[in-house]
Design a protein around this motif. Sequence first.
Motif, mmCIF file in Angstrom:
data_model
loop_
_atom_site.group_PDB
_atom_site.id
_atom_site.type_symbol
_atom_site.label_atom_id
_atom_site.label_comp_id
_atom_site.label_asym_id
_atom_site.label_seq_id
_atom_site.Cartn_x
_atom_site.Cartn_y
_atom_site.Cartn_z
ATOM 1 N N ARG A 140 -9.784 -1.780 1.523
ATOM 2 C CA ARG A 140 -10.841 -2.656 2.061
ATOM 3 C C ARG A 140 -11.909 -1.885 2.849
ATOM 4 N NH1 ARG A 140 -9.984 -8.145 5.466
ATOM 5 N NH2 ARG A 140 -12.207 -8.615 5.660
ATOM 6 N N TYR A 141 -11.446 -0.968 3.699
ATOM 7 C CA TYR A 141 -12.414 -0.325 4.610
ATOM 8 C C TYR A 141 -12.819 1.097 4.202
ATOM 9 C CZ TYR A 141 -11.080 -4.314 7.405
ATOM 10 O OH TYR A 141 -10.839 -5.603 7.819
ATOM 11 N N ALA A 142 -12.102 1.664 3.229
ATOM 12 C CA ALA A 142 -12.477 3.008 2.763
ATOM 13 C C ALA A 142 -12.326 3.052 1.240
ATOM 14 C CB ALA A 142 -11.577 4.061 3.423
ATOM 15 N N PRO A 143 -13.012 2.117 0.528
ATOM 16 C CA PRO A 143 -12.786 1.970 -0.919
ATOM 17 C C PRO A 143 -13.060 3.254 -1.692
ATOM 18 C CG PRO A 143 -14.765 0.788 -0.186
ATOM 19 C CD PRO A 143 -14.060 1.234 1.051
ATOM 20 N N GLY A 144 -12.214 3.479 -2.708
ATOM 21 C CA GLY A 144 -12.418 4.634 -3.598
ATOM 22 C C GLY A 144 -12.022 5.962 -2.982
ATOM 23 N N SER A 145 -11.431 5.949 -1.783
ATOM 24 C CA SER A 145 -11.110 7.218 -1.107
ATOM 25 C C SER A 145 -9.972 7.976 -1.799
ATOM 26 C CB SER A 145 -10.706 6.963 0.345
ATOM 27 O OG SER A 145 -11.848 6.625 1.092
ATOM 28 N N ALA A 179 0.599 1.621 -6.338
ATOM 29 C CA ALA A 179 -0.100 0.523 -5.655
ATOM 30 C C ALA A 179 -1.482 0.981 -5.205
ATOM 31 C CB ALA A 179 0.725 0.058 -4.463
ATOM 32 N N ALA A 180 -1.565 2.206 -4.714
ATOM 33 C CA ALA A 180 -2.863 2.744 -4.256
ATOM 34 C C ALA A 180 -3.841 2.798 -5.430
ATOM 35 C CB ALA A 180 -2.665 4.125 -3.646
ATOM 36 N N LEU A 181 -3.320 3.291 -6.564
ATOM 37 C CA LEU A 181 -4.155 3.414 -7.759
ATOM 38 C C LEU A 181 -4.679 2.041 -8.201
ATOM 39 C CD1 LEU A 181 -4.896 5.812 -9.607
ATOM 40 C CD2 LEU A 181 -2.927 5.235 -11.027
ATOM 41 N N SER A 182 -3.781 1.066 -8.165
ATOM 42 C CA SER A 182 -4.175 -0.276 -8.627
ATOM 43 C C SER A 182 -5.224 -0.909 -7.705
ATOM 44 C CB SER A 182 -2.950 -1.180 -8.737
ATOM 45 O OG SER A 182 -2.512 -1.515 -7.444
ATOM 46 N N LYS A 183 -5.316 -0.384 -6.493
ATOM 47 C CA LYS A 183 -6.308 -0.933 -5.547
ATOM 48 C C LYS A 183 -7.591 -0.099 -5.520
ATOM 49 C CE LYS A 183 -4.035 -4.377 -3.588
ATOM 50 N NZ LYS A 183 -3.391 -4.794 -2.403
ATOM 51 N N GLY A 184 -7.751 0.781 -6.489
ATOM 52 C CA GLY A 184 -9.006 1.529 -6.593
ATOM 53 C C GLY A 184 -9.052 2.806 -5.755
ATOM 54 N N VAL A 186 -7.684 6.796 -4.938
ATOM 55 C CA VAL A 186 -7.353 7.910 -5.832
ATOM 56 C C VAL A 186 -6.253 8.776 -5.212
ATOM 57 C CG1 VAL A 186 -8.324 9.828 -7.167
ATOM 58 C CG2 VAL A 186 -9.812 7.934 -6.454
ATOM 59 N N PRO A 187 -4.991 8.595 -5.641
ATOM 60 C CA PRO A 187 -3.925 9.429 -5.074
ATOM 61 C C PRO A 187 -4.104 10.878 -5.528
ATOM 62 C CG PRO A 187 -3.020 7.545 -6.282
ATOM 63 C CD PRO A 187 -4.480 7.647 -6.637
ATOM 64 N N VAL A 188 -4.274 11.777 -4.561
ATOM 65 C CA VAL A 188 -4.548 13.185 -4.935
ATOM 66 C C VAL A 188 -3.491 14.156 -4.451
ATOM 67 C CG1 VAL A 188 -7.067 13.115 -5.144
ATOM 68 C CG2 VAL A 188 -6.025 13.388 -2.879
ATOM 69 N N GLY A 189 -2.597 13.706 -3.566
ATOM 70 C CA GLY A 189 -1.658 14.703 -3.060
ATOM 71 C C GLY A 189 -0.521 14.152 -2.240
ATOM 72 N N ILE A 190 0.199 15.106 -1.693
ATOM 73 C CA ILE A 190 1.391 14.801 -0.885
ATOM 74 C C ILE A 190 1.262 15.571 0.415
ATOM 75 C CG2 ILE A 190 3.918 15.061 -0.761
ATOM 76 C CD1 ILE A 190 3.804 15.136 -3.929
ATOM 77 N N THR A 191 1.629 14.912 1.532
ATOM 78 C CA THR A 191 1.647 15.625 2.806
ATOM 79 C C THR A 191 3.009 15.456 3.476
ATOM 80 O OG1 THR A 191 0.543 15.962 4.936
ATOM 81 C CG2 THR A 191 0.700 13.689 4.164
ATOM 82 N N PHE A 192 3.347 16.392 4.339
ATOM 83 C CA PHE A 192 4.587 16.281 5.125
ATOM 84 C C PHE A 192 4.351 17.006 6.432
ATOM 85 C CE2 PHE A 192 5.174 19.931 2.167
ATOM 86 C CZ PHE A 192 5.309 20.960 3.082
ATOM 87 N N LYS A 219 3.643 12.790 -11.977
ATOM 88 C CA LYS A 219 3.072 13.189 -13.270
ATOM 89 C C LYS A 219 3.619 12.301 -14.389
ATOM 90 C CE LYS A 219 2.373 17.422 -15.874
ATOM 91 N NZ LYS A 219 2.864 18.776 -16.043
ATOM 92 N N MET A 220 4.942 12.058 -14.331
ATOM 93 C CA MET A 220 5.582 11.192 -15.331
ATOM 94 C C MET A 220 4.983 9.782 -15.276
ATOM 95 S SD MET A 220 8.441 12.726 -16.739
ATOM 96 C CE MET A 220 9.834 11.637 -16.777
ATOM 97 N N ALA A 221 4.562 9.398 -14.063
ATOM 98 C CA ALA A 221 3.983 8.047 -13.916
ATOM 99 C C ALA A 221 2.484 8.057 -14.217
ATOM 100 C CB ALA A 221 4.251 7.530 -12.506
ATOM 101 N N GLY A 222 1.986 9.181 -14.688
ATOM 102 C CA GLY A 222 0.575 9.265 -15.082
ATOM 103 C C GLY A 222 -0.366 9.620 -13.942
ATOM 104 N N ILE A 223 0.198 10.082 -12.816
ATOM 105 C CA ILE A 223 -0.662 10.444 -11.676
ATOM 106 C C ILE A 223 -0.646 11.963 -11.513
ATOM 107 C CG2 ILE A 223 -1.043 10.166 -9.184
ATOM 108 C CD1 ILE A 223 0.526 7.470 -9.442
ATOM 109 N N ASN A 224 -1.765 12.587 -11.764
ATOM 110 C CA ASN A 224 -1.816 14.053 -11.661
ATOM 111 C C ASN A 224 -2.344 14.469 -10.294
ATOM 112 O OD1 ASN A 224 -0.816 14.977 -14.193
ATOM 113 N ND2 ASN A 224 -2.650 14.078 -15.121
ATOM 114 N N LEU A 225 -1.449 15.018 -9.502
ATOM 115 C CA LEU A 225 -1.824 15.395 -8.135
ATOM 116 C C LEU A 225 -2.394 16.804 -8.119
ATOM 117 C CD1 LEU A 225 1.392 13.999 -6.385
ATOM 118 C CD2 LEU A 225 -0.846 12.879 -6.590
#
Length: 387
Positions: A140-145, A179-184, A186-192, A219-225
């Motif tokens: 909602r507040y940072a669309p497409g991020s 869920a993030a992808l479906s809301k527009g 862009v999942p790009v990575g992993i943090t810890f 990757k198997m789920a179609g998300i290339n990080l």
Amino acid sequence: MIKRFKIDHKIAGIVNKSTFFKTLNFIDKGDIQTPCLIIDSELIKKNALTIGKDIQDSSVFYAVKANPAKDILHLLDTLSVGFEISSEGELRVLRELNVNPDKIISSNPVKTITFLKSAYEYGLRYYAFDSIAEIDKLARYAPGSFVYLRLSVPNEGSEWPLSKKFGVEIEDAIILMQAALSKGLVPVGITFHVGSQCNNLYNWNIALDKTKILWEAAKMAGINLKIINIGGGYPVRYTRDVLTIQKIETNINTLIKERFPQGTIVHIEPGRVMVGEAGIFATSVTGKARRGYEDWLYIDVGVFNGLMESVGGIKYCFVSETHDGIGEEKSWVIAGPSCDSFDVIDKNILLREPQIGDMVLILSSGAYTVSYASEFNGCMIPNIYII
Ligand SMILES: Cc1ncc(COP(=O)(O)O)c(C=O)c1O
């Protein structure tokens, strides 16, 4: 003053000599009022040029929370270091310094709406998340991020663990990325975050093992990080020697090269290590008392106005003035200036007996000290001098 502080065997292996003598020189020349935090800008510069050097394709984002002093942020900005922020307050300072929004990321997995709105408006596009509620807010507040998921990893061996409050396990992570992808977004990575003041090299190995499993599952789920954000955790020398930046980074670099595709981007968010050893607290002895079997020493900085981390397990190194060998070494309970009994910094600290009004220096106190401080009981928050 210089003559009254000595580098003895207790501090020889942990003190940065140049920072120590520069600080003493400054105290000698300046008309300082204690308590104050004296910061060696040269050491920060050296750290900024060292961190990230041994990790290929890496970018450094200083965790502003460690010490948000404007002059430090300005110095790091000029050295092309980026920034990791979590709140409107941190954004405000960077804004005042005109920091390019492309150099700022936010890795707090739970952000306020007000912060998100102003961060997005300023141009920030990289945000961490670990819940559906955060995805909704971001959409909602940072669309497409571009968003990166906070993975839960072990924090064993870290003196300041950060594992409970944030982070999800691998199974939930995939659902959240989808869920993030479906809301527009862009999942790009992993943090810890392996935990702050981490002296256990193995924590990074386990974290990267988990990251690898999640990376492949995505990757198997179609998300290339493409980004691994390794958070902070690099330790500083408080009372003992610790892993060096080079040792930690060589290990991380080897693991990433072995396990992740070429060109994987690494984000590093150092806080403590960037500024910790560069800072020395100058404090004054305000009182002494014998209570039962204990000798108590009171100084003008304590748990509330600068040494909050001491109640969570961080042990500092105290250095007192010497008066031509006068004063025998004793074990002290060291306490701060407020009336609260919680304001006890440490126990069993060996120091030569100081006189009232003498100065006590506290080494490696540049990180998470003044940024935590309050004026409780009217005790002043230490001034910062950048030298
Ligand atoms: C998200 C995040 N990144 C980086 C840091 C900095 O960690 P450190 O001071 O251990 O380097 C912290 C510390 O709390 C953090 O929460």
